[in-house]
Design an enzyme around this catalytic site. Structure first.
Site, PDB file in Angstrom:
ATOM      1  N   LYS A  13     -14.376   1.594  41.742  1.00  0.00           N
ATOM      2  CA  LYS A  13     -13.323   0.674  42.173  1.00  0.00           C
ATOM      3  C   LYS A  13     -12.444   1.254  43.300  1.00  0.00           C
ATOM      4  O   LYS A  13     -12.584   2.414  43.664  1.00  0.00           O
ATOM      5  CB  LYS A  13     -12.467   0.290  40.969  1.00  0.00           C
ATOM      6  CG  LYS A  13     -13.257  -0.411  39.860  1.00  0.00           C
ATOM      7  CD  LYS A  13     -13.860  -1.722  40.343  1.00  0.00           C
ATOM      8  CE  LYS A  13     -14.326  -2.622  39.219  1.00  0.00           C
ATOM      9  NZ  LYS A  13     -15.669  -2.284  38.690  1.00  0.00           N
TER      10      LYS A  13
HETATM   11  C1  PLP Z   1     -14.889  -8.376  37.702  1.00  0.00           C
HETATM   12  C2  PLP Z   1     -14.740  -7.294  36.674  1.00  0.00           C
HETATM   13  N1  PLP Z   1     -13.918  -7.486  35.645  1.00  0.00           N
HETATM   14  C3  PLP Z   1     -13.730  -6.550  34.698  1.00  0.00           C
HETATM   15  C4  PLP Z   1     -14.389  -5.347  34.754  1.00  0.00           C
HETATM   16  C5  PLP Z   1     -14.181  -4.356  33.660  1.00  0.00           C
HETATM   17  O1  PLP Z   1     -13.576  -3.199  34.105  1.00  0.00           O
HETATM   18  P1  PLP Z   1     -13.572  -1.883  33.203  1.00  0.00           P
HETATM   19  O2  PLP Z   1     -14.907  -1.232  33.378  1.00  0.00           O
HETATM   20  O3  PLP Z   1     -12.453  -1.055  33.742  1.00  0.00           O
HETATM   21  O4  PLP Z   1     -13.330  -2.304  31.801  1.00  0.00           O
HETATM   22  C6  PLP Z   1     -15.256  -5.088  35.811  1.00  0.00           C
HETATM   23  C7  PLP Z   1     -15.957  -3.809  35.878  1.00  0.00           C
HETATM   24  O5  PLP Z   1     -16.857  -3.549  36.598  1.00  0.00           O
HETATM   25  C8  PLP Z   1     -15.447  -6.084  36.788  1.00  0.00           C
HETATM   26  O6  PLP Z   1     -16.280  -5.893  37.826  1.00  0.00           O
END
Ligand code: PLP
Length: 397
Positions: A203
């Site tokens: 990210k």
């Molecule tokens: C659009 C989106 N929402 C939520 C998430 C979830 O993030 P995390 O891995 O920090 O829980 C991701 C992770 O890749 C994502 O791409």
């Protein structure tokens, strides 16, 4: 004439500076490695960066989406609307409660939820009695909308908020891809009731794994703080003695100081990372401008694109080769790609549990056959960028 890359170029890599490594090492040496002063500092700086009164650090964005829905008291009698083109996290958190995930289609250009795709779903599947918005098929009450700022291109928050207000809903923005980003002149993070960021490895900034919820609602923020650590009414760092009270059955979602130390340095470096990402994206856009049948990502005309991803779409009728062949050929040339995303309704779990009708998602379905994300990260060298450009042009021109 360029020769083939000797090493594999992944589609994303984190940029970790020596300063970040030093800061993490200092925490490791300090004797306090779990949630403590670094988490507090990270939260404070993050809330100042996006312009909210509250920021709550967690061990993932998924935890943040979950706790935001918990804070509004979601139940199995409820339903929540999200986008069909997203990672499973945006939808799975709704299922945790036994609530129903409802999906909007997306626009054909940026593949995001729009005021129109949201209104279309409401008109097609919901009933408004002047007080409560009900999903007519399941009888469940719609409580919230989770728009997803896919790739870092921002959803039309102004118009979406009007719809939210009209039907007394909450908005929880999935901003996993949208840091740092702006819609109009306001940072993503300061628009909705809750905004949830991810600090996963790929990210805009990373803490290895991690997430942050921003909000201006003090009460909800306190609920999230309580539930991120077992429902215990005092965190370990601030606990003066042995006594504490468990006031609810909470979760284990807290961020560590090790992660927060990395996050603080990454936050200081975020604008620099963003500038490099934008530079690469614009370089790609000019280098690919003459390729037939390849749709390029546009800068955000309503704000500031985070340039988390560089997603293109290949039109099978116009492009020289199809998307799948491009992916294979780039791999042969040592260049990694990814797909964002397989639509939620295509996954076996969602298909068998919720019976989505593919006909309601013409744009998401089309996107699934055409989209591909090319390498984009702040640490790419000019050579890496030119390798991608050369390979893509060789294959598609
Ligand atoms: C659009 C989106 N929402 C939520 C998430 C979830 O993030 P995390 O891995 O920090 O829980 C991701 C992770 O890749 C994502 O791409």
């Amino acid at each position: 004439m360029r020769t083939m890359r000797k090493t594999f170029l992944p589609f994303a890599l984190p940029s970790i500076s020596e300063e970040a490594i030093e800061e993490v090492a200092a925490v490791l040496r300090s004797g306090w490695v779990t949630s403590g002063p670094k988490v507090k500092q990270f939260e404070k700086e993050f809330s100042e960066f996006v312009g909210t009164t509250e920021a709550i650090a967690l061990n993932s964005a998924t935890a943040g989406l979950h706790l935001a829905l918990e804070a509004i008291g979601l139940t199995e009698n409820d339903a929540v609307i999200t986008s069909s083109v997203t990672f499973t996290a945006s939808a799975e958190v709704i299922c945790y409660f036994g609530a129903a995930p409802l999906l909007t289609d997306v626009d054909p250009i940026h593949n995001i939820m729009t005021p129109k795709t949201l209104s279309d779903l409401i008109e097609r599947e919901c009933h408004w009695d002047g007080n409560i918005l009900t999903h007519t098929v399941t009888g469940k009450k719609i409580r919230a909308v989770i728009p997803v700022h896919l790739a870092g291109y921002t959803c039309d928050m102004e118009e979406i908020l009007k719809i939210i207000d009209r039907y007394n809903l909450y908005v929880i923005e999935d901003a996993a891809h949208a840091f740092p980003a702006k819609h109009k002149n306001k940072m993503i993070g300061a628009w909705g009731d809750f905004t949830v960021f991810s600090f996963y490895a790929t990210k805009g900034i990373t803490t290895g794994e991690g997430g942050m919820v921003t909000t201006n609602h003090r009460e909800y923020a306190n609920r999230i703080r309580l539930m991120r650590l077992h429902g215990i009414n005092r965190d370990a760092y601030n606990r003066p003695g042995w006594y504490y009270e468990v006031v609810d059955a909470g979760f284990k979602y807290n961020m560590t100081d090790i992660a927060a130390a990395l996050g603080i340095v990454q936050l200081h470096e975020a604008n620099g990372f963003w500038a490099r990402r934008e530079e690469i994206a614009l370089r790609y856009n000019s280098a690919f401008a003459d390729i037939k049948g390849m749709k390029l990502p546009l800068p955000d005309e309503n704000g500031k694109h985070s340039w988390h991803l560089y997603r293109v779409e290949l039109d099978p009728k116009l492009a020289k080769i199809g998307r799948d062949t491009l992916v294979e050929e780039l791999k042969e040339r040592n260049i990694g790609t990814s797909l964002h995303f397989i639509p939620i309704f295509e996954h076996p779990y969602y298909k068998k549990t919720y019976n989505f009708n593919r006909k309601n998602f013409p744009n998401a379905s089309k996107m699934y056959d055409m989209a591909v994300s090319l390498p984009l990260f702040a640490g790419m060298s000019d050579e890496d960028v030119e390798d991608v450009i050369y390979a893509v042009r060789e294959l598609l021109r």
